[in-house]
Design a protein around this motif. Structure first.
Motif, short mmCIF file in Angstrom:
data_model
loop_
_atom_site.label_atom_id
_atom_site.label_comp_id
_atom_site.label_asym_id
_atom_site.label_seq_id
_atom_site.Cartn_x
_atom_site.Cartn_y
_atom_site.Cartn_z
N THR A 258 0.81 -1.21 0.00
CA THR A 258 0.00 0.00 0.00
C THR A 258 0.85 1.27 0.00
O THR A 258 0.36 2.34 -0.33
CB THR A 258 -0.94 0.02 1.21
OG1 THR A 258 -0.17 -0.04 2.42
CG2 THR A 258 -1.90 -1.17 1.18
N ALA A 259 2.13 1.14 0.36
CA ALA A 259 3.01 2.31 0.39
C ALA A 259 3.65 2.58 -0.96
O ALA A 259 4.19 3.66 -1.19
CB ALA A 259 4.12 2.10 1.43
N GLY A 260 3.58 1.62 -1.89
CA GLY A 260 4.17 1.79 -3.21
C GLY A 260 3.23 2.47 -4.17
O GLY A 260 2.05 2.70 -3.88
N GLY A 261 3.75 2.80 -5.34
CA GLY A 261 2.95 3.45 -6.37
C GLY A 261 2.11 2.45 -7.15
O GLY A 261 2.13 1.24 -6.87
N PRO A 262 1.36 2.92 -8.15
CA PRO A 262 0.46 2.05 -8.92
C PRO A 262 1.23 1.11 -9.84
O PRO A 262 2.42 1.31 -10.12
CB PRO A 262 -0.37 3.05 -9.73
CG PRO A 262 0.55 4.23 -9.90
CD PRO A 262 1.33 4.32 -8.62
N THR A 263 0.54 0.10 -10.31
CA THR A 263 1.11 -0.87 -11.24
C THR A 263 0.95 -0.38 -12.67
O THR A 263 -0.17 -0.13 -13.13
CB THR A 263 0.43 -2.24 -11.09
OG1 THR A 263 0.50 -2.66 -9.73
CG2 THR A 263 1.09 -3.29 -11.99
N ALA A 264 2.04 -0.22 -13.39
CA ALA A 264 1.97 0.19 -14.79
C ALA A 264 1.32 -0.92 -15.61
O ALA A 264 1.46 -2.10 -15.28
CB ALA A 264 3.37 0.49 -15.32
N PRO A 265 0.63 -0.60 -16.68
CA PRO A 265 -0.02 -1.62 -17.50
C PRO A 265 0.99 -2.55 -18.16
O PRO A 265 2.16 -2.16 -18.38
CB PRO A 265 -0.80 -0.80 -18.54
CG PRO A 265 -0.16 0.54 -18.54
CD PRO A 265 0.37 0.77 -17.18
N PRO A 266 0.60 -3.77 -18.49
CA PRO A 266 1.54 -4.74 -19.06
C PRO A 266 1.98 -4.39 -20.47
O PRO A 266 3.02 -4.88 -20.93
CB PRO A 266 0.75 -6.05 -19.04
CG PRO A 266 -0.68 -5.63 -19.10
CD PRO A 266 -0.75 -4.34 -18.32
N THR A 267 1.22 -3.55 -21.19
CA THR A 267 1.46 -3.33 -22.61
C THR A 267 2.84 -2.79 -22.94
O THR A 267 3.38 -3.05 -24.01
CB THR A 267 0.42 -2.35 -23.17
OG1 THR A 267 0.38 -1.18 -22.33
CG2 THR A 267 -0.96 -2.97 -23.19
N GLY A 268 3.46 -2.05 -22.01
CA GLY A 268 4.75 -1.43 -22.31
C GLY A 268 5.95 -2.25 -21.90
O GLY A 268 7.09 -1.83 -22.11
N LEU A 269 5.73 -3.43 -21.31
CA LEU A 269 6.83 -4.21 -20.73
C LEU A 269 7.36 -5.27 -21.70
O LEU A 269 6.58 -5.99 -22.33
CB LEU A 269 6.37 -4.86 -19.44
CG LEU A 269 7.44 -5.62 -18.64
CD1 LEU A 269 8.58 -4.70 -18.22
CD2 LEU A 269 6.82 -6.29 -17.42
#
Length: 288
Positions: A258-269
């Motif tokens: 909960t202290a971390g930032g959001p999860t980036a979408p899979p499309t760019g990985l």
């Protein structure tokens, strides 16, 4: 979203094996390492699932056709999620021992049977029976692509994350520096991550602008589930000046997702490479 193509034509094996020899060597196998690239759009990821088409199911089906219907199993260096791409994924396959194989035969035969799916085998190399695509790996590298402009990408919608607001690269680099090294990455792993130990050593994490794109590259011996995407999502917050770089250190110390930032979408990985010592593909040339 583009639907995956699971088309395995009823083709006769290009490289048939001797059925009499097969009966005598039922438990014997020859292990081959393969380097692959794939477009993960529409796929459920690497691992076979109860529903949907996976890279593993496509690869093993192609290998089984080469083996005249005898099942061929595989192990990968890294299990990519649904929608994630690869330019340097590595797996190993255990073919029946009686098959007459060579690097170009494995590469071309698998790629032939994988058509028209968006998976291709780039290289193949014979390895020892104890070699493992997963456990012999010494590092893994990833690239994350962000299209950073007001307008979305018509051609790269499934291959980049569109971020409209201009990102501050200096701040992102300052934040990335705080993630490099050995840390408890609990705040940057998926809640469902099954790894026993959340401590990982990040060898590198770089941020650079390439035209209208931002490329985030990272390398480590291993990563936690969603670690790269969670780090990218957090760095974008820093780049938008919603987080300070110092807050990344606070997030690490909190040891809570909960202290971390959001999860980036899979499309760019993209999984871009896997390291081995020695490298089984080192002596090969691409023109054979």
């Amino acid at each position: 979203m583009t639907e995956p193509l699971l088309v395995l034509q009823d083709r006769s094996p290009i490289f048939p094996s001797d059925p009499h020899a097969a009966a005598e060597n039922r438990d014997a196998f020859q292990r081959w390492a393969v380097k692959m690239e794939y477009d993960g759009t529409g796929l459920v990821g690497w691992q076979k699932q109860n529903e949907g088409v996976s890279v593993q199911s496509l690869l093993e089906a192609a290998a089984t056709r080469m083996a005249n219907g005898r099942p061929v199993s595989s192990i990968t260096a890294g299990r990519t999620d649904a929608g994630v791409h690869a330019t340097g994924q590595v797996a190993h396959l255990d073919f029946p021992a009686d098959m007459n194989l060579a690097p170009h035969i494995v590469r071309d035969g698998l790629s032939y049977h994988l058509k028209p799916n968006t998976v291709a085998v780039l290289q193949a190399a014979r390895v020892t029976d104890k070699w493992s695509a997963r456990f012999s790996a010494t590092w893994r590298s990833y690239l994350y692509r962000i299209i950073n402009r007001p307008a979305p990408s018509a051609l790269g919608a499934t291959h980049m994350w569109h971020v409209r607001a201009r990102l501050n690269l200096d701040l992102m680099r300052a934040g990335a520096d705080r993630l490099v090294g050995t840390h408890d990455f609990t705040s940057f792993r998926a809640a469902a991550c099954q790894a026993r130990n959340p401590v990982r050593t990040l060898d590198s994490l770089t941020v650079e602008r390439v035209g209208e794109e931002i490329h985030i590259r990272t390398r480590a011996r291993s990563f936690l589930h969603h670690q790269v995407r969670n780090m990218v999502g957090t760095l974008v917050l820093v780049g938008r000046e919603r987080w300070s770089p110092e807050r990344i250190t606070a997030a690490l110390e909190a040891r809570s997702r909960t202290a971390g930032g959001p999860t980036a979408p899979p499309t760019g990985l993209y999984l871009t490479g896997v390291g081995y010592n020695p490298d089984p593909f080192a002596d090969q040339i691409s023109s054979d």
